[in-house]
Design a protein around this motif. Structure first.
Motif, mmCIF file in Angstrom:
data_model
loop_
_atom_site.group_PDB
_atom_site.id
_atom_site.type_symbol
_atom_site.label_atom_id
_atom_site.label_comp_id
_atom_site.label_asym_id
_atom_site.label_seq_id
_atom_site.Cartn_x
_atom_site.Cartn_y
_atom_site.Cartn_z
ATOM 1 N N LYS A 1 0.836 -1.207 0.000
ATOM 2 C CA LYS A 1 0.000 0.000 0.000
ATOM 3 C C LYS A 1 0.868 1.253 0.000
ATOM 4 C CE LYS A 1 -4.003 -2.042 2.356
ATOM 5 N NZ LYS A 1 -4.797 -2.071 3.616
ATOM 6 N N THR A 2 1.999 1.186 0.688
ATOM 7 C CA THR A 2 2.909 2.333 0.701
ATOM 8 C C THR A 2 3.432 2.621 -0.705
ATOM 9 O OG1 THR A 2 3.582 1.830 2.967
ATOM 10 C CG2 THR A 2 5.044 3.248 1.688
ATOM 11 N N ILE A 3 3.797 1.563 -1.431
ATOM 12 C CA ILE A 3 4.263 1.740 -2.810
ATOM 13 C C ILE A 3 3.132 2.252 -3.695
ATOM 14 C CG2 ILE A 3 5.254 0.539 -4.800
ATOM 15 C CD1 ILE A 3 6.497 -1.467 -2.839
ATOM 16 N N GLN A 4 1.920 1.714 -3.479
ATOM 17 C CA GLN A 4 0.764 2.141 -4.284
ATOM 18 C C GLN A 4 0.503 3.637 -4.093
ATOM 19 O OE1 GLN A 4 -3.222 0.825 -3.102
ATOM 20 N NE2 GLN A 4 -3.500 0.021 -5.196
ATOM 21 N N LYS A 5 0.612 4.121 -2.859
ATOM 22 C CA LYS A 5 0.391 5.546 -2.600
ATOM 23 C C LYS A 5 1.430 6.388 -3.327
ATOM 24 C CE LYS A 5 -1.776 4.971 1.946
ATOM 25 N NZ LYS A 5 -1.614 5.198 3.404
ATOM 26 N N ALA A 6 2.679 5.898 -3.367
ATOM 27 C CA ALA A 6 3.728 6.653 -4.065
ATOM 28 C C ALA A 6 3.447 6.718 -5.559
ATOM 29 C CB ALA A 6 5.088 5.998 -3.801
ATOM 30 N N VAL A 7 2.933 5.616 -6.138
ATOM 31 C CA VAL A 7 2.602 5.623 -7.571
ATOM 32 C C VAL A 7 1.416 6.549 -7.838
ATOM 33 C CG1 VAL A 7 1.779 4.197 -9.482
ATOM 34 C CG2 VAL A 7 3.528 3.301 -7.916
ATOM 35 N N THR A 8 0.386 6.462 -7.002
ATOM 36 C CA THR A 8 -0.808 7.293 -7.179
ATOM 37 C C THR A 8 -0.470 8.772 -7.049
ATOM 38 O OG1 THR A 8 -2.194 5.517 -6.284
ATOM 39 C CG2 THR A 8 -3.144 7.728 -6.341
ATOM 40 N N ALA A 9 0.434 9.116 -6.130
ATOM 41 C CA ALA A 9 0.801 10.525 -5.921
ATOM 42 C C ALA A 9 1.785 11.028 -6.958
ATOM 43 C CB ALA A 9 1.397 10.695 -4.514
ATOM 44 N N THR B 1 -1.603 -2.177 -8.865
ATOM 45 C CA THR B 1 -2.632 -2.887 -8.096
ATOM 46 C C THR B 1 -2.196 -4.342 -7.906
ATOM 47 O OG1 THR B 1 -3.857 -3.480 -10.103
ATOM 48 C CG2 THR B 1 -4.506 -1.428 -8.964
ATOM 49 N N TRP B 2 -2.816 -4.996 -6.965
ATOM 50 C CA TRP B 2 -2.513 -6.403 -6.699
ATOM 51 C C TRP B 2 -3.749 -7.086 -6.101
ATOM 52 C CZ3 TRP B 2 -1.391 -2.482 -3.405
ATOM 53 C CH2 TRP B 2 -1.853 -2.625 -2.088
ATOM 54 N N VAL B 3 -3.789 -8.378 -6.225
ATOM 55 C CA VAL B 3 -4.794 -9.207 -5.541
ATOM 56 C C VAL B 3 -4.087 -10.465 -5.042
ATOM 57 C CG1 VAL B 3 -6.769 -8.372 -6.861
ATOM 58 C CG2 VAL B 3 -5.470 -10.339 -7.707
ATOM 59 N N ARG B 4 -4.629 -11.022 -3.972
ATOM 60 C CA ARG B 4 -4.071 -12.279 -3.478
ATOM 61 C C ARG B 4 -4.445 -13.418 -4.426
ATOM 62 N NH1 ARG B 4 -4.839 -12.498 3.135
ATOM 63 N NH2 ARG B 4 -3.845 -10.475 3.585
ATOM 64 N N ASP B 5 -3.563 -14.408 -4.521
ATOM 65 C CA ASP B 5 -3.803 -15.585 -5.347
ATOM 66 C C ASP B 5 -4.352 -16.696 -4.456
ATOM 67 O OD1 ASP B 5 -3.734 -17.861 -6.885
ATOM 68 O OD2 ASP B 5 -1.825 -17.393 -7.843
ATOM 69 N N PRO B 6 -5.680 -16.897 -4.439
ATOM 70 C CA PRO B 6 -6.259 -17.872 -3.509
ATOM 71 C C PRO B 6 -5.813 -19.307 -3.789
ATOM 72 C CG PRO B 6 -7.910 -17.093 -5.077
ATOM 73 C CD PRO B 6 -6.697 -16.247 -5.281
ATOM 74 N N ASP B 7 -5.561 -19.638 -5.056
ATOM 75 C CA ASP B 7 -5.137 -21.005 -5.383
ATOM 76 C C ASP B 7 -3.749 -21.289 -4.808
ATOM 77 O OD1 ASP B 7 -7.495 -21.436 -6.746
ATOM 78 O OD2 ASP B 7 -6.659 -20.837 -8.688
ATOM 79 N N SER B 8 -2.848 -20.338 -4.949
ATOM 80 C CA SER B 8 -1.497 -20.516 -4.416
ATOM 81 C C SER B 8 -1.527 -20.649 -2.897
ATOM 82 C CB SER B 8 -0.611 -19.337 -4.824
ATOM 83 O OG SER B 8 0.647 -19.408 -4.177
ATOM 84 N N ILE B 9 -2.316 -19.804 -2.246
ATOM 85 C CA ILE B 9 -2.415 -19.849 -0.789
ATOM 86 C C ILE B 9 -3.016 -21.171 -0.329
ATOM 87 C CG2 ILE B 9 -3.496 -18.778 1.228
ATOM 88 C CD1 ILE B 9 -3.324 -16.103 -0.292
ATOM 89 N N ALA B 10 -4.057 -21.628 -1.027
ATOM 90 C CA ALA B 10 -4.718 -22.876 -0.656
ATOM 91 C C ALA B 10 -3.786 -24.067 -0.860
ATOM 92 C CB ALA B 10 -5.992 -23.052 -1.469
ATOM 93 N N GLY C 1 8.398 -1.912 -10.228
ATOM 94 C CA GLY C 1 8.568 -3.359 -10.159
ATOM 95 C C GLY C 1 9.718 -3.766 -9.261
ATOM 96 N N LEU C 2 10.822 -2.989 -9.286
ATOM 97 C CA LEU C 2 11.968 -3.303 -8.420
ATOM 98 C C LEU C 2 11.587 -3.194 -6.949
ATOM 99 C CD1 LEU C 2 14.920 -1.546 -10.300
ATOM 100 C CD2 LEU C 2 14.544 -4.009 -10.031
ATOM 101 N N ARG C 3 10.883 -2.129 -6.601
ATOM 102 C CA ARG C 3 10.481 -1.944 -5.200
ATOM 103 C C ARG C 3 9.496 -3.021 -4.761
ATOM 104 N NH1 ARG C 3 8.950 3.996 -3.258
ATOM 105 N NH2 ARG C 3 8.525 2.672 -1.424
ATOM 106 N N VAL C 4 8.568 -3.361 -5.660
ATOM 107 C CA VAL C 4 7.594 -4.404 -5.336
ATOM 108 C C VAL C 4 8.292 -5.755 -5.175
ATOM 109 C CG1 VAL C 4 5.617 -5.707 -6.198
ATOM 110 C CG2 VAL C 4 5.661 -3.214 -6.418
ATOM 111 N N GLY C 5 9.215 -6.051 -6.086
ATOM 112 C CA GLY C 5 9.924 -7.322 -6.006
ATOM 113 C C GLY C 5 10.722 -7.455 -4.723
ATOM 114 N N LYS C 6 11.361 -6.371 -4.316
ATOM 115 C CA LYS C 6 12.117 -6.394 -3.064
ATOM 116 C C LYS C 6 11.189 -6.623 -1.879
ATOM 117 C CE LYS C 6 15.442 -3.671 -0.396
ATOM 118 N NZ LYS C 6 16.201 -2.386 -0.337
ATOM 119 N N THR C 7 10.032 -5.996 -1.909
ATOM 120 C CA THR C 7 9.071 -6.150 -0.821
ATOM 121 C C THR C 7 8.529 -7.571 -0.745
ATOM 122 O OG1 THR C 7 8.406 -3.829 -0.932
ATOM 123 C CG2 THR C 7 6.835 -5.361 0.054
#
Length: 583
Positions: free
Chosen positions: A355-363, A399-408, A373-379
């Motif tokens: 969310k912190t990265i998303q706010k930086a992109v939105t602003a 944006t992102w969403v959780r992958d329910p299949d991977s988690i399951a 992508g580099l910052r997201v990958g590091k996170t």
């Protein structure tokens, strides 16, 4: 017949009588008498009645007649110096009782200094230069005499030259079939950072200490099943675990002097590639599968299914990808709950950082998709969470969403781990194979003891390869003695003495009632205080060795302080331990 020469003495008698008032009273009679023999009989002659004198005067006269020199109280004895001694004495008592000191080598100045270095490393770990101050402030300084830094380094070089001989003696003592019927040897690798820039072994690599930006060395520790350190090998800081494993595996049989041995290593140590290399040896091995391999066993109705654990918590399975091997699948419900909880926490924490990265992109503060992508990958890589998210990144949005299949898919395997081994069932059943793998935790205890809890192997200040190896070997030997001290003194500490043997192979072992009571009351069963191991060493150090002088004389003598009840018991425990464990 004539008398022999009379000898004076003080005779004290006490009697209880009832006085006129009807009260029972004690009467004391103190008489100065001479004794002599007349006509074959011992007779006494009273010279004076001293009953009116106070007890202190009577005792002074009695001592004087016994030939003792009486001096004025307060000026008779002086304590010239008191030095801590009990903790050092405990280390030496353990080493000599085990035959450890003799195993180091023939008696010489270098061996004496090495023993002192070991005692200092156990009692007050520090750099070699600071150790000289420790010598001066304990009885080690008195016993050793003057010691220079050159003396310390000569002793370390002497120890390094004897490393192979000492390790062979330890391997024969702890790995020979008579004392090691399972023929097990544990091995694991760790690292520690190095100061300076001239150490040829120092290199940047994967830091198990999570110490970034500094060079390090790596070292592999060989131990028996109980976790007693036996041998150590030092590698450059960028050495991969499997390479280190093969290097020491080739030496094990020669060290122990046996034809066959079972090596135990973690899943990162004994990989499939290393297993292929081990096929050319007679070594057996016990390891575990990585998570990706476990997922393959569970996929497409594979041999690993949850139904295996309906009636039991372990089951032996097989798969054509592992010919000649046994696979033991284990399920631990508490571990499953812990992993589920931890994954949920990591997912939430990762999303907060996203969310912190998303706010930086939105602003508009982060405008380039590549940089985003580099910052997201590091996170995502920080907690290995990338597999659980689906990302959409542009120059102006993220944006992102959780992958329910991977988690399951991951959740289905929570609490499951798989042991793999080439040791036959006749030699080691499934439950014992699990216990053997879990015994690797004993090597982790060695590393914990070496790094922070007891011995402080890091940071390493030496600048030459030989001294670095000698330093690590010295710390390993101190770890060996520390294991024995901890084991001997556990009745006085919070250590659990009542762990079940054999342990339940899969489920965690609960703390015994006696250990829980010690922890809650801070007392032993007999009411004496319970200590941590380090706290007990500090208490032992309060037993001092005192340099005394007497008024009217020019000489001095040494006097040990009387041990406390705990110190008495500690020395007895060390004596009993060495008697039962001398190799």
């Amino acid at each position: 017949m004539t008398k022999t020469a009379p000898a004076m003495h003080v005779a004290v008698s006490r009697a209880r009588r009832v006085n006129k008032a009807g009260v029972e009273v004690e009467y004391r009679s103190v008489l100065l008498r001479t004794s002599f023999r007349e006509d074959g009989k011992v007779k006494h002659e009273t010279l004076a009645n001293l009953s009116a004198l106070p007890d202190t005067a009577v005792e002074t006269l009695r001592a004087s007649l016994a030939g003792k020199t009486m001096v004025e109280a307060g000026t008779a004895l002086k304590i010239m110096r008191s030095l801590p001694h009990g903790h050092v004495d405990a280390v030496y008592a353990m080493a000599r009782g085990l035959g450890f000191e003799a195993m180091l080598g023939p008696a010489c100045r270098e061996r004496d200094i090495v023993m002192a270095l070991l005692a200092a490393r156990i009692c007050a770990p520090s750099s070699k230069l600071a150790t000289l101050s420790f010598f001066a402030d304990t009885t080690l300084g008195q016993d050793l005499g003057p010691v220079s830094t050159d003396d310390l380094y000569r002793a370390m070089d002497w120890l390094g030259n004897r490393q192979t001989t000492i390790e062979k003696a330890l391997a024969r003592a702890y790995l020979r079939p008579e004392v090691n019927p399972d023929k097990l040897a544990l091995f694991d690798l760790s690292s520690s950072w190095v100061t300076g820039t001239h150490n040829p072994l120092a290199a940047f690599g994967y830091s198990r200490d999570k110490k970034r930006g500094v060079e390090q060395i790596e070292y592999g520790m060989l131990a028996n099943r109980a976790g007693v350190p036996i041998a150590v090998r030092v590698f450059p800081g960028n050495t991969a675990d499997p390479t280190a494993f093969i290097a020491i595996a080739a030496e094990i049989q020669d060290l122990a002097g046996v034809q066959d041995m079972v090596m135990v290593g973690d899943r990162g140590m004994i990989t499939s590639a290393r297993i292929e290399a081990l096929k050319d040896t007679t070594l057996g091995w016990v390891s575990a599968l990585r998570n990706t391999a476990i997922q393959e066993l569970a996929a497409d109705q594979g041999p690993l299914q949850m139904s295996l654990f309906d009636q039991q918590n372990l089951a032996e399975i097989s798969h054509p990808d592992y010919p000649g091997e046994r696979l033991i699948a284990c399920y631990n419900p508490p571990l499953a709950r812990m992993r589920k909880h931890k994954r949920a926490e990591l997912l939430d924490a990762t999303e907060e950082r996203l969310k912190t990265i998303q706010k930086a992109v939105t602003a508009g503060r982060l405008k380039d998709a590549g940089k985003t992508g580099l910052r997201v990958g590091k996170t995502l890589g920080k907690n290995n969470m990338a597999k659980h998210f689906t990302l959409t990144i542009t120059n102006t949005s993220f944006t992102w969403v959780r992958d329910p299949d991977s988690i399951a898919t991951e959740a289905e395997l929570d609490g499951i781990y798989v042991i793999r081994t080439n040791v036959t069932e006749d030699s080691m059943d499934a439950a014992e194979a699990v216990r053997v793998y879990k015994s690797l935790a004993n090597v982790e205890k060695i590393f914990k003891s070496l790094k922070s809890r007891d011995l402080h192997i890091r940071p390493i200040y030496h600048h030459t390869e030989e001294r670095t190896r000698s330093h690590v070997f010295l710390c390993m030997l101190a770890g060996h003695l520390t294991w024995h001290l901890r084991d001997a003194l556990k009745p006085l500490t919070f250590t659990d003495e009542d762990r079940p043997i054999p342990e339940e192979p899969v489920a965690a072992v609960n703390r015994s009632t006696a250990a829980a009571r010690k922890a809650s009351t801070q007392q032993l069963a007999d009411g004496m205080p319970a200590y941590t191991y380090q706290g007990l060493l500090r208490h032992l150090a309060t037993r001092t060795r005192n340099t005394m002088s007497m008024a009217g004389t020019t000489g001095t003598f040494e006097l040990l302080a009387t041990p406390t009840p705990t110190q008495y018991q500690a020395l007895d425990l060390i004596r009993d331990h060495t008697k039962n464990n001398r190799k």
